[in-house]
Write a protein that holds these residues in place. Structure first.
Motif, PDB file in Angstrom:
ATOM      1  N   ASP A   1       1.119  -1.259  -0.250  1.00  0.00           N
ATOM      2  CA  ASP A   1       0.113   0.178  -0.076  1.00  0.00           C
ATOM      3  C   ASP A   1       0.568   1.114   0.053  1.00  0.00           C
ATOM      4  O   ASP A   1       1.070   2.092  -0.973  1.00  0.00           O
ATOM      5  N   SER A   2       2.260   1.059   1.062  1.00  0.00           N
ATOM      6  CA  SER A   2       2.730   2.194   0.981  1.00  0.00           C
ATOM      7  C   SER A   2       3.307   2.141  -0.635  1.00  0.00           C
ATOM      8  O   SER A   2       3.478   3.787  -0.311  1.00  0.00           O
TER       9      SER A   2
ATOM     10  N   VAL B   1       0.915   3.722  -2.835  1.00  0.00           N
ATOM     11  CA  VAL B   1       1.043   5.579  -2.838  1.00  0.00           C
ATOM     12  C   VAL B   1       2.443   6.191  -3.549  1.00  0.00           C
ATOM     13  O   VAL B   1       3.293   7.455  -3.729  1.00  0.00           O
ATOM     14  N   GLN B   2       3.400   5.514  -3.249  1.00  0.00           N
ATOM     15  CA  GLN B   2       4.992   6.316  -3.472  1.00  0.00           C
ATOM     16  C   GLN B   2       5.124   6.564  -4.987  1.00  0.00           C
ATOM     17  O   GLN B   2       5.307   7.464  -5.457  1.00  0.00           O
TER      18      GLN B   2
ATOM     19  N   ALA C   1       2.222   6.839  -7.385  1.00  0.00           N
ATOM     20  CA  ALA C   1       1.301   7.645  -7.639  1.00  0.00           C
ATOM     21  C   ALA C   1       1.858   9.494  -7.119  1.00  0.00           C
ATOM     22  O   ALA C   1       2.118  10.468  -8.251  1.00  0.00           O
ATOM     23  N   LEU C   2       2.450   9.586  -5.894  1.00  0.00           N
ATOM     24  CA  LEU C   2       3.332  10.925  -5.636  1.00  0.00           C
ATOM     25  C   LEU C   2       4.727  10.402  -7.270  1.00  0.00           C
ATOM     26  O   LEU C   2       4.968  11.725  -7.407  1.00  0.00           O
ATOM     27  N   ASP C   3       5.439   9.398  -7.189  1.00  0.00           N
ATOM     28  CA  ASP C   3       6.247   9.616  -8.416  1.00  0.00           C
ATOM     29  C   ASP C   3       5.573  10.525  -9.681  1.00  0.00           C
ATOM     30  O   ASP C   3       6.744  10.905 -10.355  1.00  0.00           O
TER      31      ASP C   3
ATOM     32  N   LEU D   1       3.243  11.886 -10.170  1.00  0.00           N
ATOM     33  CA  LEU D   1       3.136  13.065  -9.461  1.00  0.00           C
ATOM     34  C   LEU D   1       4.174  14.612  -9.826  1.00  0.00           C
ATOM     35  O   LEU D   1       4.428  15.636 -10.709  1.00  0.00           O
ATOM     36  N   GLY D   2       5.449  13.329  -9.474  1.00  0.00           N
ATOM     37  CA  GLY D   2       6.582  14.906  -9.798  1.00  0.00           C
ATOM     38  C   GLY D   2       7.115  14.784 -11.124  1.00  0.00           C
ATOM     39  O   GLY D   2       7.867  15.378 -11.553  1.00  0.00           O
TER      40      GLY D   2
ATOM     41  N   GLN E   1       5.858  14.769 -13.987  1.00  0.00           N
ATOM     42  CA  GLN E   1       4.830  15.041 -15.344  1.00  0.00           C
ATOM     43  C   GLN E   1       4.755  16.484 -15.208  1.00  0.00           C
ATOM     44  O   GLN E   1       5.734  17.121 -14.328  1.00  0.00           O
TER      45      GLN E   1
ATOM     46  N   ASN F   1      -0.741   6.177   5.840  1.00  0.00           N
ATOM     47  CA  ASN F   1       0.524   7.352   4.685  1.00  0.00           C
ATOM     48  C   ASN F   1       0.109   8.526   5.299  1.00  0.00           C
ATOM     49  O   ASN F   1      -0.146   9.568   4.882  1.00  0.00           O
TER      50      ASN F   1
ATOM     51  N   SER G   1       3.554   4.862   6.718  1.00  0.00           N
ATOM     52  CA  SER G   1       4.745   4.882   6.019  1.00  0.00           C
ATOM     53  C   SER G   1       4.825   6.837   5.883  1.00  0.00           C
ATOM     54  O   SER G   1       4.077   7.351   6.209  1.00  0.00           O
TER      55      SER G   1
ATOM     56  N   HIS H   1       6.005  10.035   4.237  1.00  0.00           N
ATOM     57  CA  HIS H   1       6.104  10.291   2.178  1.00  0.00           C
ATOM     58  C   HIS H   1       6.928  11.828   2.363  1.00  0.00           C
ATOM     59  O   HIS H   1       5.829  12.975   2.829  1.00  0.00           O
TER      60      HIS H   1
ATOM     61  N   HIS I   1       9.963  13.083  -2.647  1.00  0.00           N
ATOM     62  CA  HIS I   1       8.882  13.209  -3.979  1.00  0.00           C
ATOM     63  C   HIS I   1       9.995  14.682  -4.063  1.00  0.00           C
ATOM     64  O   HIS I   1       9.313  15.726  -2.702  1.00  0.00           O
ATOM     65  N   VAL I   2      10.302  15.197  -5.139  1.00  0.00           N
ATOM     66  CA  VAL I   2      10.114  16.723  -5.207  1.00  0.00           C
ATOM     67  C   VAL I   2       9.211  16.736  -6.715  1.00  0.00           C
ATOM     68  O   VAL I   2       9.050  16.296  -7.143  1.00  0.00           O
ATOM     69  N   LEU I   3       8.475  17.474  -6.400  1.00  0.00           N
ATOM     70  CA  LEU I   3       7.293  17.818  -6.890  1.00  0.00           C
ATOM     71  C   LEU I   3       7.829  19.094  -7.473  1.00  0.00           C
ATOM     72  O   LEU I   3       7.942  20.379  -7.075  1.00  0.00           O
TER      73      LEU I   3
ATOM     74  N   ALA J   1      -2.935  10.292  -3.992  1.00  0.00           N
ATOM     75  CA  ALA J   1      -2.283   9.847  -3.864  1.00  0.00           C
ATOM     76  C   ALA J   1      -2.447   8.742  -3.124  1.00  0.00           C
ATOM     77  O   ALA J   1      -2.096   7.783  -1.678  1.00  0.00           O
TER      78      ALA J   1
END
Lengths: 436, 301
Positions: free
Chosen positions: A15-16, A19-20, A22-24, A26-27, A29, B153, B181, B183, B241-243, B258
């Motif tokens: 699950d974590s 999420v990771q 998904a965030l990656d 986003l990063g 994009q 999360n 976790s 993030h 994460h860097v956005l 997420a």
């Protein structure tokens, strides 16, 4: 039981991971719509140049062209070259030291001098604001046919609104304003092709300095004040302040190179636009002997060759938008100056209201707008030495500038610029005080 | 750190989403809970179309009922009704800090319109402005019903400012207790979506600004990767994460896309107009996000 727990744990880690991932995604994009993504490449320099074309320029360019034909084109070119040099020096001061010009003044000069300079710069800020404010109010007047004072009230409301939106991070409106001013600037550039000015004459006057009488010197001084703006010098030293976390030499120099490019491109475009305005004013008013009509209210006629009957509207709009867009720059500069000299700051909206007051007063009294605009630019030119001289003093010192200290030739050129500005001011003072 | 949770309630069903969170966290953290109602002067009988407590008697009954319904045996739940009528509920909640000695406030945002939120700030935001204790803000779902609270999360927005890294200790404690976790997210703006003082810089020096933002991006990657590595070493599941984009907007988007359970933010506690003029990111996240938000006040060092 233990088995269940491992399954649960597995579920948890996967699950974590989701999420990771998904965030990656986003990063990686490219966010934002097409326009927002293109903007940094399309015309940022052009937009930046708009900040240097404010109603003060409108007034001085149009009067200059109307009264003296092409004679003062060289003043525009010389002023812009000076501005490029001064602004990059100022930007360099900010990058190299992390302190802005006003803060350096506070550290290096005795207290009374600091206070005096602060007062002077606040006056300059008001003069700057006067031009921007009056320009926008005139714009409203031309657009809506309302009295100037009502236009001023509308301007006051509009600037506060823009200030609020900007604070909230709402950029699109400002971008739209800048783009529209840019389009109008483009109109002026196009017109010089349509009206076919005497390019030989323009070229001659672009490189051969010439005056004719004290009125032309007054106007030249106005053009200089409208181009090399004291508040912009202070602002430039603060723009990059505290933005770079690691102050290593390579990073500072890289940023400095980008800054030179930004300033040179933006001011280069601005100088073409200013010259085009002056040329159009020369073609419209000077050639046909209508010099007496060369007021800002009639200046829309300079747009007639390209825009015909709609020129009045479009000129009004451009004055309005130029005033509104440059007023946000003026307010930021005011903040930097006060914070730097006094270590104190007032809320932006309070500053806006205070610097607005003289403009409202001037409009309420009913002074001639064109004359007031030109005079406000002359005041700016008076304030100029007090920004330029400290700037040269600081940027030539290795103990302040470190790696980015001026080269000898840079200092020499800057001193020359400072000397020209001082001499021009002394002459103006002499003229006004002695011969009246 | 989190041993005593205070839950201010007003009697509305919306507010009960805070109770969900309190019950979950109390069990995980092994903390005690105090349910509180502050009797408001000229209290309305209805708020947002939902019942609102008026008298101290009703309040005592209501709190008792809540404690039975939501909390399992084994969690110590106390009820406290502040019977003397007050005008400023937020201030009264803050003033209870010494008397009750709680170390976390959980309350529900009533989700009023964004504009109103922007200018007035919610009671929750006023509490964080006045208090030096962390405040967890929960949101009801679209129908005004309490939402289930989980903590698997945790998203921690950072900006490289050490003061904002003060969100980490609280996050770590929650992560340890809830096996969650962590993030880390850093958002670097683009030239087009700079706000506050940076707008003028971006406009007058576009090339330099984008170069500077590239540098900031490199710094952010190094900074957050180092933090994540440190968290790994301490035994946490962590990612960095860097956005790119408008910080508030991206954080809100990231949290919802997420499926983040909780955002933890260190804040200077500016509210209302003050936050508006400062272009406060926290304020924007607070008014736009529906994800539970733990605000940790920044302690000046």
């Amino acid at each position: 039981m233990a088995h269940n727990e491992t399954i649960l744990n597995n579920l948890k880690t996967s699950d974590s991971r989701t999420v990771q991932t998904a965030l990656d995604i986003l990063g990686s994009q490219q966010k934002g719509n097409r326009l927002a993504r293109m903007m940094p490449f399309l015309g940022p320099a052009f937009i930046a140049s708009v900040a240097y074309v404010d109603p003060g320029n409108f007034a001085t360019n149009i009067q200059g062209g109307a009264q003296f034909g092409y004679m003062l084109v060289w003043v525009i070119i010389a002023s812009n070259l000076m501005a490029m040099l001064i602004q990059t020096l100022s930007a360099k001061l900010g990058i190299a030291t992390g302190l802005n010009l006003a803060e350096h003044c506070r550290e290096q000069f005795p207290k009374p001098v600091v206070y005096l300079m602060w007062c002077l710069m606040e006056l300059v800020a008001m003069a700057t604001d006067l031009a921007e404010f009056l320009g926008a109010a005139l714009g409203f007047q031309l657009l809506l046919g309302i009295p100037l004072f009502v236009g001023a009230i509308l301007t006051a409301l509009a600037t506060l609104l823009i200030l609020g939106l900007e604070r909230y991070g709402f950029r699109p409106l400002e971008a739209v304003i800048s783009v529209m001013v840019g389009l109008i600037a483009l109109c002026y550039l196009l017109e010089t092709i349509i009206v076919k000015p005497d390019w030989a004459q323009v070229a001659y006057h672009a490189f051969v300095p010439q005056f004719s009488g004290s009125e032309s010197i007054l106007l030249a001084s106005g053009i200089l004040g409208a181009t090399v703006m004291p508040h912009a010098i202070f602002l430039h030293s603060a723009l990059m302040q505290g933005r770079i976390v690691v102050r290593d030499k390579a990073r500072m120099q890289s940023l400095y190179r980008f800054e030179i490019m930004d300033v040179v491109i933006a001011m280069g475009i601005a100088s073409f636009v200013n010259a085009a305005m002056l040329i159009m004013a020369a073609a419209t008013f000077y050639k046909s002997g209508l010099t007496s009509m060369a007021t800002i209210e009639e200046a829309y006629r300079t747009l007639e060759p390209l825009l015909g009957n709609s020129s009045k509207w479009i000129f009004g709009l451009s004055l309005l938008l130029a005033g509104l867009s440059s007023s946000t720059v003026g307010t930021s500069a005011g903040q930097v100056i006060m914070q730097g000299f006094l270590k104190r700051h007032i809320p932006v909206w309070a500053r806006r209201l205070v610097t607005m007051a003289p403009s409202l007063a001037v409009i309420a009294i009913g002074l001639d707008p064109t004359r007031t605009l030109v005079m406000s630019q002359v005041i700016l030119s008076f304030g100029l030495p007090f920004a330029v001289i400290p700037l040269v003093m600081f940027t030539r010192r290795p103990d302040i500038m470190g790696d980015l200290v001026n080269k000898r030739i840079t200092t020499l050129l800057a001193c020359l610029v400072a000397a020209v500005i001082v001499i021009l001011n002394i002459y103006l003072l002499y003229k006004t005080l002695v011969t009246g | 750190m989190f041993k005593h949770i205070l839950v201010p309630l007003d009697g509305s069903r919306m507010a009960e989403s805070a109770v969900q969170a309190a019950a979950y966290l109390a069990a995980m953290l092994n903390a005690r809970v105090t349910l509180m109602h502050v009797v408001e002067k000229n209290a309305p009988s209805e708020v947002h179309g939902q019942p609102h407590l008026i008298s101290a008697q009703d309040a005592a009954l209501y709190l008792d009922d809540i404690s039975c319904r939501y909390f399992p045996q084994g969690i110590q739940v106390d009820c406290h009704v502040h019977a003397a009528e007050v005008e400023n509920v937020a201030q009264s909640i803050v003033e209870h800090a010494d008397e009750l000695g709680h170390d976390l406030v959980i309350m529900c945002s009533h989700g009023r319109g964004r504009a109103l939120h922007l200018f007035l700030g919610s009671i929750a935001q006023k509490v964080i402005a006045g208090d030096s204790r962390p405040v967890l803000i929960t949101h009801p779902d679209d129908d005004g019903n309490p939402r289930e609270f989980l903590c698997r999360n945790i998203l921690i927005p950072l900006d490289g400012d050490p003061e904002h890294a003060q969100a980490l200790p609280a996050s770590k404690e929650l992560a340890r207790a809830c096996k969650a976790s962590l993030h880390l997210a850093m958002v670097i703006p683009r030239v087009t979506n700079l706000s506050g003082n940076m707008t003028v810089t971006g406009r007058m020096l576009p090339g330099t600004t984008s170069r500077m933002l590239d540098m900031a991006l490199q710094d952010a990657e190094a900074y957050s990767a180092a933090l994540a590595a440190e968290l790994h070493n301490q035994g946490f599941a962590a990612s960095a994460h860097v956005l790119r984009g408008d910080p508030a907007k991206i954080i809100v988007e990231a949290a919802s896309l997420a499926a983040i359970d909780l955002i933890v933010l260190a804040t200077h506690g500016k509210t209302g107009m003050e936050a508006f003029w400062a272009g406060s990111v926290t304020n924007k996240i607070c008014s736009r996000s529906k994800v539970p938000l733990l605000l940790v006040p920044v302690r000046q060092q």
